[in-house]
Design a protein around this motif. Structure first.
Motif, PDB file in Angstrom:
ATOM      1  N   MET A 121       4.506   1.253  16.313  1.00  0.00           N
ATOM      2  CA  MET A 121       3.362   1.755  15.563  1.00  0.00           C
ATOM      3  C   MET A 121       3.188   0.999  14.243  1.00  0.00           C
ATOM      4  SD  MET A 121       3.575   5.849  16.337  1.00  0.00           S
ATOM      5  CE  MET A 121       1.872   6.122  15.892  1.00  0.00           C
ATOM      6  N   GLU A 122       3.251  -0.328  14.294  1.00  0.00           N
ATOM      7  CA  GLU A 122       3.000  -1.146  13.122  1.00  0.00           C
ATOM      8  C   GLU A 122       1.522  -1.111  12.755  1.00  0.00           C
ATOM      9  OE1 GLU A 122       6.142  -4.769  12.800  1.00  0.00           O
ATOM     10  OE2 GLU A 122       4.466  -5.018  14.174  1.00  0.00           O
ATOM     11  N   GLY A 123       1.255  -1.229  11.472  1.00  0.00           N
ATOM     12  CA  GLY A 123      -0.117  -1.439  11.040  1.00  0.00           C
ATOM     13  C   GLY A 123      -0.551  -2.864  11.353  1.00  0.00           C
ATOM     14  N   LEU A 124      -1.830  -3.142  11.196  1.00  0.00           N
ATOM     15  CA  LEU A 124      -2.372  -4.468  11.459  1.00  0.00           C
ATOM     16  C   LEU A 124      -2.049  -5.408  10.306  1.00  0.00           C
ATOM     17  CD1 LEU A 124      -5.882  -3.306  12.711  1.00  0.00           C
ATOM     18  CD2 LEU A 124      -3.972  -4.048  14.138  1.00  0.00           C
ATOM     19  N   SER A 125      -1.856  -6.681  10.619  1.00  0.00           N
ATOM     20  CA  SER A 125      -1.680  -7.665   9.554  1.00  0.00           C
ATOM     21  C   SER A 125      -3.029  -8.037   8.932  1.00  0.00           C
ATOM     22  CB  SER A 125      -0.979  -8.911  10.084  1.00  0.00           C
ATOM     23  OG  SER A 125      -1.709  -9.494  11.156  1.00  0.00           O
ATOM     24  N   ILE A 126      -4.078  -8.119   9.756  1.00  0.00           N
ATOM     25  CA  ILE A 126      -5.436  -8.420   9.295  1.00  0.00           C
ATOM     26  C   ILE A 126      -6.414  -7.549  10.066  1.00  0.00           C
ATOM     27  CG2 ILE A 126      -7.241 -10.170   9.059  1.00  0.00           C
ATOM     28  CD1 ILE A 126      -4.952 -10.949   7.385  1.00  0.00           C
ATOM     29  N   GLY A 142       3.302   8.622  11.331  1.00  0.00           N
ATOM     30  CA  GLY A 142       2.123   8.075  12.000  1.00  0.00           C
ATOM     31  C   GLY A 142       2.186   6.562  12.038  1.00  0.00           C
ATOM     32  N   VAL A 143       1.010   5.945  12.093  1.00  0.00           N
ATOM     33  CA  VAL A 143       0.893   4.486  12.139  1.00  0.00           C
ATOM     34  C   VAL A 143       0.994   3.920  10.725  1.00  0.00           C
ATOM     35  CG1 VAL A 143      -0.576   2.560  12.810  1.00  0.00           C
ATOM     36  CG2 VAL A 143      -0.548   4.647  14.182  1.00  0.00           C
ATOM     37  N   GLY A 144       1.691   2.802  10.579  1.00  0.00           N
ATOM     38  CA  GLY A 144       1.783   2.160   9.274  1.00  0.00           C
ATOM     39  C   GLY A 144       0.440   1.629   8.808  1.00  0.00           C
ATOM     40  N   GLY A 145       0.323   1.421   7.508  1.00  0.00           N
ATOM     41  CA  GLY A 145      -0.924   0.926   6.937  1.00  0.00           C
ATOM     42  C   GLY A 145      -1.156  -0.540   7.252  1.00  0.00           C
ATOM     43  N   ASP A 146      -2.417  -0.956   7.229  1.00  0.00           N
ATOM     44  CA  ASP A 146      -2.776  -2.356   7.449  1.00  0.00           C
ATOM     45  C   ASP A 146      -2.452  -3.168   6.201  1.00  0.00           C
ATOM     46  OD1 ASP A 146      -3.820  -1.497   9.902  1.00  0.00           O
ATOM     47  OD2 ASP A 146      -5.782  -1.108   8.993  1.00  0.00           O
ATOM     48  N   ALA A 147      -2.193  -4.460   6.399  1.00  0.00           N
ATOM     49  CA  ALA A 147      -1.884  -5.316   5.254  1.00  0.00           C
ATOM     50  C   ALA A 147      -3.157  -5.703   4.498  1.00  0.00           C
ATOM     51  CB  ALA A 147      -1.132  -6.554   5.721  1.00  0.00           C
ATOM     52  N   PHE A 148      -4.110  -6.343   5.176  1.00  0.00           N
ATOM     53  CA  PHE A 148      -5.288  -6.907   4.514  1.00  0.00           C
ATOM     54  C   PHE A 148      -6.531  -6.467   5.263  1.00  0.00           C
ATOM     55  CE2 PHE A 148      -7.460 -11.130   3.150  1.00  0.00           C
ATOM     56  CZ  PHE A 148      -8.010 -10.509   2.044  1.00  0.00           C
ATOM     57  N   TYR A 149      -7.407  -5.724   4.580  1.00  0.00           N
ATOM     58  CA  TYR A 149      -8.624  -5.166   5.171  1.00  0.00           C
ATOM     59  C   TYR A 149      -9.830  -5.843   4.526  1.00  0.00           C
ATOM     60  CZ  TYR A 149     -12.086  -1.573   6.470  1.00  0.00           C
ATOM     61  OH  TYR A 149     -13.184  -0.906   6.963  1.00  0.00           O
ATOM     62  N   VAL A 150     -10.640  -6.554   5.333  1.00  0.00           N
ATOM     63  CA  VAL A 150     -11.806  -7.298   4.845  1.00  0.00           C
ATOM     64  C   VAL A 150     -13.051  -6.685   5.479  1.00  0.00           C
ATOM     65  CG1 VAL A 150     -12.875  -9.577   4.659  1.00  0.00           C
ATOM     66  CG2 VAL A 150     -10.379  -9.360   4.650  1.00  0.00           C
ATOM     67  N   GLY A 203       0.813  -1.208   0.000  1.00  0.00           N
ATOM     68  CA  GLY A 203       0.000   0.000   0.000  1.00  0.00           C
ATOM     69  C   GLY A 203       0.848   1.259   0.000  1.00  0.00           C
ATOM     70  N   TRP A 204       0.184   2.378  -0.253  1.00  0.00           N
ATOM     71  CA  TRP A 204       0.843   3.681  -0.228  1.00  0.00           C
ATOM     72  C   TRP A 204       0.948   4.171   1.212  1.00  0.00           C
ATOM     73  CZ3 TRP A 204       3.310   7.404  -3.033  1.00  0.00           C
ATOM     74  CH2 TRP A 204       3.348   8.684  -2.488  1.00  0.00           C
ATOM     75  N   GLN A 205       2.125   4.478   1.666  1.00  0.00           N
ATOM     76  CA  GLN A 205       2.386   5.038   2.988  1.00  0.00           C
ATOM     77  C   GLN A 205       1.500   4.390   4.044  1.00  0.00           C
ATOM     78  OE1 GLN A 205       2.662   9.329   2.951  1.00  0.00           O
ATOM     79  NE2 GLN A 205       4.372   9.300   1.511  1.00  0.00           N
ATOM     80  N   ASP A 206       0.523   5.119   4.610  1.00  0.00           N
ATOM     81  CA  ASP A 206      -0.266   4.558   5.703  1.00  0.00           C
ATOM     82  C   ASP A 206      -1.543   3.856   5.218  1.00  0.00           C
ATOM     83  OD1 ASP A 206      -1.506   6.821   4.823  1.00  0.00           O
ATOM     84  OD2 ASP A 206      -1.859   7.676   6.815  1.00  0.00           O
ATOM     85  N   GLY A 238       1.390  -3.597   4.283  1.00  0.00           N
ATOM     86  CA  GLY A 238       0.823  -2.264   4.441  1.00  0.00           C
ATOM     87  C   GLY A 238       1.864  -1.187   4.153  1.00  0.00           C
ATOM     88  N   GLY A 239       1.381  -0.014   3.768  1.00  0.00           N
ATOM     89  CA  GLY A 239       2.292   1.074   3.464  1.00  0.00           C
ATOM     90  C   GLY A 239       2.995   1.593   4.706  1.00  0.00           C
ATOM     91  N   ASN A 240       4.269   1.955   4.565  1.00  0.00           N
ATOM     92  CA  ASN A 240       5.024   2.540   5.668  1.00  0.00           C
ATOM     93  C   ASN A 240       4.672   4.009   5.833  1.00  0.00           C
ATOM     94  OD1 ASN A 240       6.343   0.084   6.029  1.00  0.00           O
ATOM     95  ND2 ASN A 240       8.021   0.639   4.672  1.00  0.00           N
TER      96      ASN A 240
END
Length: 303
Positions: free
Chosen positions: A179-184, A147-155, A110-113, A141-143
């Motif tokens: 401040m990692e994004g979510l994996s799921i 702020g907080v990184g982006g999530d990997a997979f959003y359902v 993803g793009w950034q966050d 997810g985007g770095n």
């Protein structure tokens, strides 16, 4: 005199219809988590976003940098060699309304966050749910630099379902390691079924949704630990919100040392339940017998 183009009323109506259809095809209707209103997300009308809305099957096995894909009523397959790094302010892939995503390999970021892959229903009925099956590859997810990184997979959305049989799911890195994004992330009556895979970053399951793990697992608070059927180890934090659920399911192909367990323990298992500890209560204190009485009893026994 310069030529003047004059349109008849029917021609003008046709042009207006085409304009309206083009605008319609460049937006997606999403239902928010509270199901109270619809949210129009307009697409950027530029060459960095490719719209797939023809009902066909499209396969990607090449690299796209700063390119995103918006999929509607269509099937998208990502194979080995395919790589998508998202366009500005976009996920790498967004699927809505009766779309299907199959991933056998490749990479999506993803793009950034922003999330890497979004899977949506787009409407308020199970009839328009979208589906995904993921067997390999990496969804990242985007770095973010501030702020907080982006999530990997959003359902998201009624009846929308994803099955995960492998692959790497990694939340984007934020401005610091905490401040990692979510994996799921699963929201609004969707479900994710996980049979294997590697997950870096916490998970979150929200309103009316469910994340199901298949294998030998234990839950301690929000922490899920254990092993999938193929031997892949899992240790991940799953946060639940608004009646979101986590289910641990044993499978016949695997013998668990301990049964899948959580509070309450009400899931199927092929292993016996642990034997409960038994309390025998407080032991009685020994009483002191006078020596004269004890001697009398002994003499009576000898006579």
């Amino acid at each position: 005199m310069p030529a003047v183009l004059r349109l008849t009323s029917s021609a003008a109506a046709a042009v207006l219809t085409l304009l309206l259809l083009s605008v319609r095809s460049a937006s997606s209707v999403l239902v928010d988590d509270n199901n109270d209103f619809t949210l129009e997300r307009s697409l950027q009308l530029n060459s960095n976003v490719t719209i797939l809305n023809d009902g066909a099957v499209h396969t990607i096995n090449e690299k796209f940098y700063r390119k995103s894909f918006h999929v509607r009523n269509t099937t998208l397959i990502l194979e080995n060699g395919g790589e998508i790094v998202a366009a500005e302010d976009w996920p790498g892939i967004r699927l809505v309304t009766s779309s299907t995503f199959n991933m056998n390999g490749g990479i999506v970021q993803g793009w950034q966050d922003k999330p890497a892959v979004e899977l949506h229903n787009g409407q308020s009925s199970d009839d328009t749910a979208s589906f995904a099956e993921i067997y390999g590859g990496a969804i990242i997810g985007g770095n973010s630099v501030d702020g907080v990184g982006g999530d990997a997979f959003y359902v998201h959305g009624f009846g929308t379902k994803a099955k995960i049989f492998g692959g790497l799911f990694m939340g984007g890195i934020g401005q610091d390691d905490n401040m990692e994004g979510l994996s799921i992330i699963v929201q609004n009556f969707a479900s994710v079924h996980i049979y294997s895979g590697s997950f870096q970053g916490e998970m979150e399951v929200g309103k009316g949704s469910n994340i199901i793990f298949y294998g030998c697992f234990l839950q301690y608070g929000a922490m899920i630990t254990g092993e999938f059927v193929d031997g892949t180890q899992l240790e991940v934090v799953v946060k639940t919100k608004n009646d979101g659920r986590v289910s641990l399911i044993a499978v016949s192909e695997q013998v668990c040392d301990t049964q899948p367990s959580m509070q309450p323990t009400n899931f199927p298992t092929i292993s016996p339940r642990p034997t409960p500890s038994i309390s025998y209560g407080e032991m009685m204190r020994p009483s002191l017998v006078p020596a004269s009485i004890l001697l009398a009893v002994l003499l009576a026994g000898l006579s």
